[in-house]
Design an enzyme around this catalytic site. Sequence first.
Site, PDB file in Angstrom:
ATOM      1  N   SER A  49     -10.493  35.847  29.251  1.00 28.23           N
ATOM      2  CA  SER A  49      -9.974  35.427  27.668  1.00 28.23           C
ATOM      3  C   SER A  49      -9.802  34.497  26.799  1.00 28.23           C
ATOM      4  O   SER A  49      -9.656  33.607  27.259  1.00 28.23           O
ATOM      5  CB  SER A  49      -9.450  36.781  26.686  1.00 28.23           C
ATOM      6  N   ARG A  50     -10.426  33.668  25.409  1.00 32.24           N
ATOM      7  CA  ARG A  50     -10.247  32.579  24.834  1.00 32.24           C
ATOM      8  C   ARG A  50      -8.791  32.667  24.990  1.00 32.24           C
ATOM      9  O   ARG A  50      -8.617  31.657  23.844  1.00 32.24           O
ATOM     10  CB  ARG A  50     -11.177  33.012  23.359  1.00 32.24           C
ATOM     11  N   HIS A  92     -23.420  38.248  26.530  1.00 31.90           N
ATOM     12  CA  HIS A  92     -23.442  38.705  27.944  1.00 31.90           C
ATOM     13  C   HIS A  92     -24.423  38.184  28.637  1.00 31.90           C
ATOM     14  O   HIS A  92     -24.135  37.697  29.653  1.00 31.90           O
ATOM     15  CB  HIS A  92     -24.109  40.600  28.068  1.00 31.90           C
ATOM     16  N   LYS A 110     -23.785  46.903  28.600  1.00 28.86           N
ATOM     17  CA  LYS A 110     -25.827  47.644  28.314  1.00 28.86           C
ATOM     18  C   LYS A 110     -24.961  46.588  26.633  1.00 28.86           C
ATOM     19  O   LYS A 110     -24.310  47.009  26.518  1.00 28.86           O
ATOM     20  CB  LYS A 110     -26.407  48.631  28.284  1.00 28.86           C
ATOM     21  N   ASP A 189     -25.475  49.386  20.029  1.00 26.65           N
ATOM     22  CA  ASP A 189     -25.157  50.209  20.424  1.00 26.65           C
ATOM     23  C   ASP A 189     -25.580  51.111  21.411  1.00 26.65           C
ATOM     24  O   ASP A 189     -24.216  52.038  22.654  1.00 26.65           O
ATOM     25  CB  ASP A 189     -23.838  49.620  19.743  1.00 26.65           C
TER      26      ASP A 189
END
Length: 356
Positions: A49-50, A92, A110, A189
């Site tokens: 993660s950042r 992504h 997705k 979404d």
Amino acid sequence: MRSLPAPDVIALHGAPALRWGVIGPGVIANDFTATLHANSDQRVVAVGSRSLDRAEAFAARHGAATAYGSYEALVADPGVDIVYIASPHPQHFEHAMLAIAAGKHVLVEKPMTTSPADTRTLVAAARAAGVFAAEALWTRFLPQSIVVAQLLADGALGTPRLALVDVGWPRPIRDDDRMFHPGGGGLLDAGVYGLWFAQFTLGRATDVRATGILTRDDPAALDALGPDTIAEGDVDLQSIATLRVGTGPDAPMASVTTTLLAPTDGRATLAGSAGVLRFTDHFVFPAGFVVRTADGVLEFTDPSGLHGRDGLVWQAAAAAHAIGAGRTEFAEHSLDDSIALADTLDSVRKAISTRA
């Protein structure tokens, strides 16, 4: 047809136990990791993660050995076999390309990317690198989809004519929610599931029409987001797409409805010349359905005992089996299928955004 075929599902245990890394320790990554550890031999061993604090909290929650405060460190870890890309949609492409360049297999949430061009570039990169890559269209690997695929292969419904699909879950419109900024919206979404179902059951769309409601159209969105956010980039709140596969009077068609403004029941329908299949539960999740033909009514009930997002485990097990067999993509939802789905998503989004 006197009986339904048994679901020939992927074994959740017995595949090579891959060492998974996770990019993007959010809600879906949490559910993915939890079901992998509870229901399969697959193990998440690292998270990136950042925010190192966020990665460390995720690792502690799930017993992952390593947490990284950068994505570069995660993909460089020699103890990671495959990277699950669970970051927000607009990221992504960048994160999958990073993992592919490091020689890692990838399972990308997705939609694979937010544009057909990026999807094609990602697919070309994975194929050139010889790594496994797949879009995480997890519904395709659930028991009900395995049975639907067999019914289609057997011609049990006759010639498929019409698919009716809806997917919607209401979401409060807030400026601090990524869903209402570029890369968000209902289609990327939720609509991706409906458009996938149409492609899965009827084939790849050759003609796409759509109408919808954008944030600029909705008074509540204008009030909650403000003109600056909407000027940054409209996103879709609700849409109806009609798809046609091929030409001529017998070309199958689909209607796909998506909304972030109201709940829908997600009970997809597939009508064929010799029968109709209707889901009795939300088709995105482990579900049942009913088939009606001239021979009578048959009912499928999911036998797995898994519910909701527990079903995410099927796609991970399928990836492990594929990689163990030396394959670099899914047969069930190939990289070319992902490209076709990206094209359809893009066509629907363009039709809505450019309407008069």
